[in-house]
Design an enzyme around this catalytic site. Structure first.
Site, PDB file in Angstrom:
ATOM      1  N   GLY A   1       0.839  -1.188   0.000  1.00 25.70           N
ATOM      2  CA  GLY A   1       0.000   0.000   0.000  1.00 25.70           C
ATOM      3  C   GLY A   1       0.873   1.236   0.000  1.00 25.70           C
ATOM      4  O   GLY A   1       2.052   1.182   0.370  1.00 25.70           O
TER       5      GLY A   1
ATOM      6  N   GLN B   1       2.947   9.858   1.626  1.00 20.02           N
ATOM      7  CA  GLN B   1       4.233   9.164   1.637  1.00 20.02           C
ATOM      8  C   GLN B   1       5.117   9.530   0.457  1.00 20.02           C
ATOM      9  O   GLN B   1       6.296   9.173   0.430  1.00 20.02           O
ATOM     10  CB  GLN B   1       4.020   7.652   1.672  1.00 20.02           C
ATOM     11  CG  GLN B   1       3.405   7.177   2.978  1.00 20.02           C
ATOM     12  CD  GLN B   1       3.246   5.692   2.972  1.00 20.02           C
ATOM     13  OE1 GLN B   1       2.261   5.169   2.459  1.00 20.02           O
ATOM     14  NE2 GLN B   1       4.231   4.997   3.532  1.00 20.02           N
TER      15      GLN B   1
ATOM     16  N   CYS C   1       5.831  -0.052   7.518  1.00 18.58           N
ATOM     17  CA  CYS C   1       5.458   1.122   6.728  1.00 18.58           C
ATOM     18  C   CYS C   1       6.664   1.569   5.928  1.00 18.58           C
ATOM     19  O   CYS C   1       7.779   1.618   6.459  1.00 18.58           O
ATOM     20  CB  CYS C   1       4.991   2.232   7.678  1.00 18.58           C
ATOM     21  SG  CYS C   1       4.480   3.747   6.843  1.00 18.58           S
ATOM     22  N   LEU C   2       6.430   1.899   4.664  1.00 13.18           N
ATOM     23  CA  LEU C   2       7.531   2.331   3.808  1.00 13.18           C
ATOM     24  C   LEU C   2       8.194   3.610   4.324  1.00 13.18           C
ATOM     25  O   LEU C   2       9.360   3.863   4.019  1.00 13.18           O
ATOM     26  CB  LEU C   2       7.035   2.540   2.376  1.00 13.18           C
ATOM     27  CG  LEU C   2       6.554   1.275   1.661  1.00 13.18           C
ATOM     28  CD1 LEU C   2       5.982   1.633   0.282  1.00 13.18           C
ATOM     29  CD2 LEU C   2       7.653   0.246   1.547  1.00 13.18           C
TER      30      LEU C   2
ATOM     31  N   HIS D   1      -4.724   0.857   7.266  1.00 21.43           N
ATOM     32  CA  HIS D   1      -3.405   1.477   7.416  1.00 21.43           C
ATOM     33  C   HIS D   1      -3.277   2.681   6.477  1.00 21.43           C
ATOM     34  O   HIS D   1      -2.846   3.757   6.890  1.00 21.43           O
ATOM     35  CB  HIS D   1      -2.317   0.428   7.118  1.00 21.43           C
ATOM     36  CG  HIS D   1      -0.922   0.937   7.218  1.00 21.43           C
ATOM     37  ND1 HIS D   1      -0.070   0.590   8.245  1.00 21.43           N
ATOM     38  CD2 HIS D   1      -0.202   1.764   6.408  1.00 21.43           C
ATOM     39  CE1 HIS D   1       1.103   1.190   8.065  1.00 21.43           C
ATOM     40  NE2 HIS D   1       1.048   1.898   6.946  1.00 21.43           N
ATOM     41  N   GLU D   2      -3.680   2.493   5.212  1.00 20.75           N
ATOM     42  CA  GLU D   2      -3.564   3.589   4.238  1.00 20.75           C
ATOM     43  C   GLU D   2      -4.547   4.722   4.531  1.00 20.75           C
ATOM     44  O   GLU D   2      -4.195   5.893   4.403  1.00 20.75           O
ATOM     45  CB  GLU D   2      -3.735   3.069   2.814  1.00 20.75           C
ATOM     46  CG  GLU D   2      -2.693   2.045   2.384  1.00 20.75           C
ATOM     47  CD  GLU D   2      -1.250   2.432   2.674  1.00 20.75           C
ATOM     48  OE1 GLU D   2      -0.900   3.631   2.580  1.00 20.75           O
ATOM     49  OE2 GLU D   2      -0.454   1.539   3.016  1.00 20.75           O
TER      50      GLU D   2
ATOM     51  N   HIS E   1      -3.154   6.946   7.111  1.00 20.41           N
ATOM     52  CA  HIS E   1      -2.176   7.900   6.555  1.00 20.41           C
ATOM     53  C   HIS E   1      -2.873   9.172   6.070  1.00 20.41           C
ATOM     54  O   HIS E   1      -2.355  10.280   6.241  1.00 20.41           O
ATOM     55  CB  HIS E   1      -1.436   7.293   5.358  1.00 20.41           C
ATOM     56  CG  HIS E   1      -0.179   6.584   5.711  1.00 20.41           C
ATOM     57  ND1 HIS E   1       0.901   7.187   6.322  1.00 20.41           N
ATOM     58  CD2 HIS E   1       0.192   5.290   5.516  1.00 20.41           C
ATOM     59  CE1 HIS E   1       1.868   6.323   6.483  1.00 20.41           C
ATOM     60  NE2 HIS E   1       1.466   5.150   6.004  1.00 20.41           N
TER      61      HIS E   1
END
Length: 160
Positions: free
Chosen positions: A46, A51, A90-91, A132-133, A136
């Site tokens: 994702g 991000q 997480c990226l 999760h997304e 964000h």
């Protein structure tokens, strides 16, 4: 499409609520394509627009299942049920993982790249990734929900 640079914590854009998308055009389609390529290049499931430094309610999820790539534009969670607890990363936090509890089922209203509203339902890992997304997009990071941080040995035992 170009791979964008991932914004790392503690960048401010990661902790601010995003603006709603009001224009559904080629620029949005190009951004979604760039986000997909960026997510794949970084081995993610994702990616949210903050991000890559863009404070708009745009995210994508692709857990490599029959659902394919899910585009989330101005998403709203309409219903949540059940609880699941599992590892997340997480990226924007490379190498950091933690155990997080989330709803096991979600129903979400979102828009596609053409501005058409749709409702989707998800369970299990897909529901986790979507939540999760969406977090964000509200400026909420997974680290604020971690119940226990995990090291490499913990991760291997959850993947088995």
């Amino acid at each position: 499409m170009p791979v964008r640079e991932i914004v790392m914590f503690p960048a401010d854009v990661l902790e601010q609520p995003c603006k709603e998308v009001t224009t559904f055009d080629r620029k949005l389609s190009k951004l979604l394509a760039d986000m997909y390529d960026t997510m794949i290049e970084n081995d993610g499931v994702g990616l949210a627009a903050p991000q890559i430094g863009i404070s708009e309610k745009i995210a994508i999820v692709d857990i490599d299942d029959q659902n394919g790539t899910i585009e989330l534009i101005n998403p709203v969670i309409l219903d949540k049920q059940g609880v699941q607890t599992g590892p997340e990363g997480c990226l924007s936090f490379p190498g950091l993982y933690g155990e997080v509890s989330r709803a096991n089922y979600v129903k979400v209203r979102t828009y596609n790249r053409r501005g058409k509203v749709r409702t989707l339902e998800a369970e299990g890992f897909l529901a986790r990734a979507i939540q999760h997304e969406i977090d964000h997009l509200e400026g909420v990071l997974f680290t604020s929900k971690v119940e226990k941080y995990l090291d490499a040995e913990d991760l291997e035992s959850t993947e088995g």
